[in-house]
Design a protein around this motif. Structure first.
Motif, PDB file in Angstrom:
ATOM      1  N   TYR A 270     -24.406 -33.225 -24.498  1.00 11.25           N
ATOM      2  CA  TYR A 270     -25.711 -32.765 -24.939  1.00 11.25           C
ATOM      3  C   TYR A 270     -25.787 -32.644 -26.454  1.00 11.25           C
TER       4      TYR A 270
ATOM      5  N   ARG B  79     -28.974 -33.313 -30.241  1.00  9.92           N
ATOM      6  CA  ARG B  79     -29.622 -32.125 -30.800  1.00  9.92           C
ATOM      7  C   ARG B  79     -30.576 -32.427 -31.949  1.00  9.92           C
TER       8      ARG B  79
ATOM      9  N   GLN C 240     -31.184 -25.203 -25.205  1.00  9.51           N
ATOM     10  CA  GLN C 240     -31.353 -26.638 -24.981  1.00  9.51           C
ATOM     11  C   GLN C 240     -30.458 -27.115 -23.833  1.00  9.51           C
TER      12      GLN C 240
ATOM     13  N   PRO D 221     -38.052 -29.039 -25.905  1.00  8.23           N
ATOM     14  CA  PRO D 221     -37.645 -27.815 -26.610  1.00  8.23           C
ATOM     15  C   PRO D 221     -38.683 -27.386 -27.631  1.00  8.23           C
TER      16      PRO D 221
ATOM     17  N   ALA E 284     -39.770 -23.600 -24.216  1.00 10.05           N
ATOM     18  CA  ALA E 284     -39.922 -24.968 -23.726  1.00 10.05           C
ATOM     19  C   ALA E 284     -41.399 -25.287 -23.621  1.00 10.05           C
TER      20      ALA E 284
END
Length: 543
Positions: free
Chosen positions: A8, A12, A470, A486, A497
């Motif tokens: 993930y 970002r 996130q 996000p 969100a």
């Protein structure tokens, strides 16, 4: 719970719309599960009547064109003829009176003639030739009758019909984002913004607008004007007062906001007007694409027309994102033209060269006309302008709204979006936000507020310190098939969100609420286990 995984972490720094594609891939990963994309705000509703009218008008135009070369059998048509066009159109309507879209066309011509006082045959000639796309857009800024009709619609919706129409000019172009791109490019080319200048941005905001000032093309210093959830996502006076700084050259605002989806209230508008009286040189660019979802909406353009460039897109309200229909509106007496006149002589001489191919009087060339030329890098100005079929569909959308005296279409969309929002929060188990002046087009799911409402403040604090939010969005996509964006990608300063309420159907928003509640319950169970491990006994419920 561990920190954000390496899988993930690499995503970002993506913009929310690029991140959405990654979330969609995760959400689509299981064949036995439906993917629910509440990310990008493309509506799943659209206005049918003006589209039916568009296609029927196309049939009339094609038949009328064929009359010119009717002796030929090879499918050759000619340009529409003004003489007798109204009679030919009436005959077409009579022959097809039961076809969907035909009654709308009859009412539209009546409205143009009887309410707007425009020539019916000249209007018919423009839209017939326009829908055929048989000539260049002339004038390139906007077709003559298209500008009159769309301007009437725009000022009716953005200013409540309180402004004199003849003082506003329009430029038809390929949607709202194209408008913002063209505006900033022309401001730069004409020396009205320079590297190092300060650009204020109303936040939270549509992500690309945060990124534009930082681009190498502009190198502007960003000044956030922060709306606060505690004030119903209005801009506090102390935030708006940042605009009093004379080094702030431009204020870019989305109204109603994206993603909070709340219009600027009367107090906020009055404060902006007061600031402009003290800062008559301030340039304001307002994107009002969501304004038509709110009753009695007033644009910043309505209160500060000389300082404001108004951007409007037909994409969301009419379900026309694929059409790429937008306009820029500017007042005849505006701060940008005054700033051009005040430029140093050396810079004026450079601009004389830039626009020399357009007119011998470059000094008299207004900013809006420079905007049109710059959209085609000046040299190709003769090919500027939105395609004429697009302008015709824009006109039909505008007439559809103008003739809807009871605002039935708007009311239907408002009810549709409101029910979707209620379904989401009902099944999540918390009250829906109740912000005054909301469009309900998007909702910001505030994770701290939701966690607190469900299981108390201690749990909310634990969640925010132990779980990167996130990661939660990736888990939601991977485990439930739901795509949310996000909030920090829209400069929201709280873990949140964004969910579009325009994309899916009511039962699907209920399913999103259920899935989010299930995940919240799972985190709460982990919290209880951790607390039990710390104390050696089962924890008590948080109040």
């Amino acid at each position: 719970m561990s920190s954000v995984s390496d899988d993930y972490q690499k995503f970002r720094h993506l913009s929310p719309f690029e991140l959405k594609d990654q979330l969609v891939r995760l959400a689509s990963g299981r064949a036995q599960r439906a993917m629910l994309d509440a990310g990008r705000g493309n509506p799943n509703f659209l206005a049918t009547l003006p589209r039916q009218a568009f296609f029927q008008l196309g049939m009339f135009a094609a038949a009328d064109s064929a009359l010119t070369f009717s002796y030929m059998t090879e499918g050759v048509g000619g340009l529409p003829r003004r003489e007798g066009i109204e009679a030919r159109f009436e005959a077409f309507l009579a022959a097809n009176r039961d076809v969907p879209g035909i009654p709308f066309l009859r009412r539209a011509v009546s409205y143009v003639r009887d309410q707007l006082g425009l020539s019916a045959d000249e209007f018919l000639l423009e839209i017939t030739a326009g829908i055929l796309g048989c000539d260049y857009p002339t004038p390139p800024r906007m077709l003559r009758y298209a500008e009159k009709i769309v301007r009437h619609y725009l000022l009716h919706e953005m200013a409540g019909g309180t402004m004199t129409e003849s003082t506003t000019d329009l430029f038809a172009l390929e949607g709202g984002t194209a408008a913002i791109s063209y505006i900033f490019a022309s401001l730069r080319e004409n020396g009205l913004i320079r590297p190092g200048d300060k650009a204020a941005i109303g936040m939270p905001v549509f992500t690309p607008y945060v990124e534009i000032p930082e681009l190498k093309d502009y190198q502007l210093q960003e000044v956030p004007i922060n709306a606060t959830p505690e004030a119903g996502w209005q801009y506090p006076p102390e935030e708006l007062d940042k605009l009093l700084d004379p080094s702030v050259k431009i204020f870019l605002v989305v109204n109603p906001s994206n993603p909070p989806s709340v219009r600027i209230n009367d107090e906020g508008l009055a404060r902006i007007a007061e600031i402009v009286r003290k800062r008559p040189d301030l340039i304001i660019v307002t994107d009002d694409v969501y304004g038509t979802f709110v009753d009695d909406f007033r644009s910043v353009y309505a209160i500060c027309p000389q300082n404001t460039v108004l951007v409007y897109s037909f994409s969301k309200y009419f379900g026309a994102t694929g059409w790429r229909l937008g306009v820029v509106a500017m007042h005849h007496d505006n701060v940008l033209d005054k700033a051009l006149a005040a430029l140093p002589e050396e810079e004026k001489l450079e601009l004389d060269k830039r626009y020399a191919s357009l007119t011998p009087d470059v000094r008299g060339l207004r900013f809006i006309d420079r905007l049109v030329a710059d959209s085609r890098t000046v040299a190709l100005n003769h090919t500027a302008g939105l395609s004429t079929p697009q302008q015709v569909q824009m006109v039909l959308f505008a007439l559809f709204a103008l003739m809807d005296g009871r605002n039935a279409y708007r009311g239907a969309l408002q009810r549709l979006l409101y029910r979707r929002e209620q379904a989401l929060y009902r099944d999540l188990g918390v009250p829906a936000p109740n912000d005054d002046g909301s469009t309900h087009y998007y909702t910001l799911i505030d994770l701290v507020t939701v966690a607190t409402q469900l299981y108390g403040l201690r749990f909310a604090r634990w969640l925010m310190t132990r779980v990167d939010y996130q990661t939660i969005l990736f888990r939601i996509a991977e485990e439930t098939g739901i795509v949310l964006l996000p909030g920090d990608g829209f400069a929201v300063r709280r873990p949140s969100a964004r969910a579009s309420l325009a994309n899916l159907n009511e039962y699907q928003y209920a399913a999103i609420g259920t899935a989010l509640r299930r995940m919240a319950d799972e985190y709460y169970a982990r919290y209880q286990q951790e607390k039990a491990g710390d104390t050696g006994q089962a924890p008590k419920e948080n109040s």
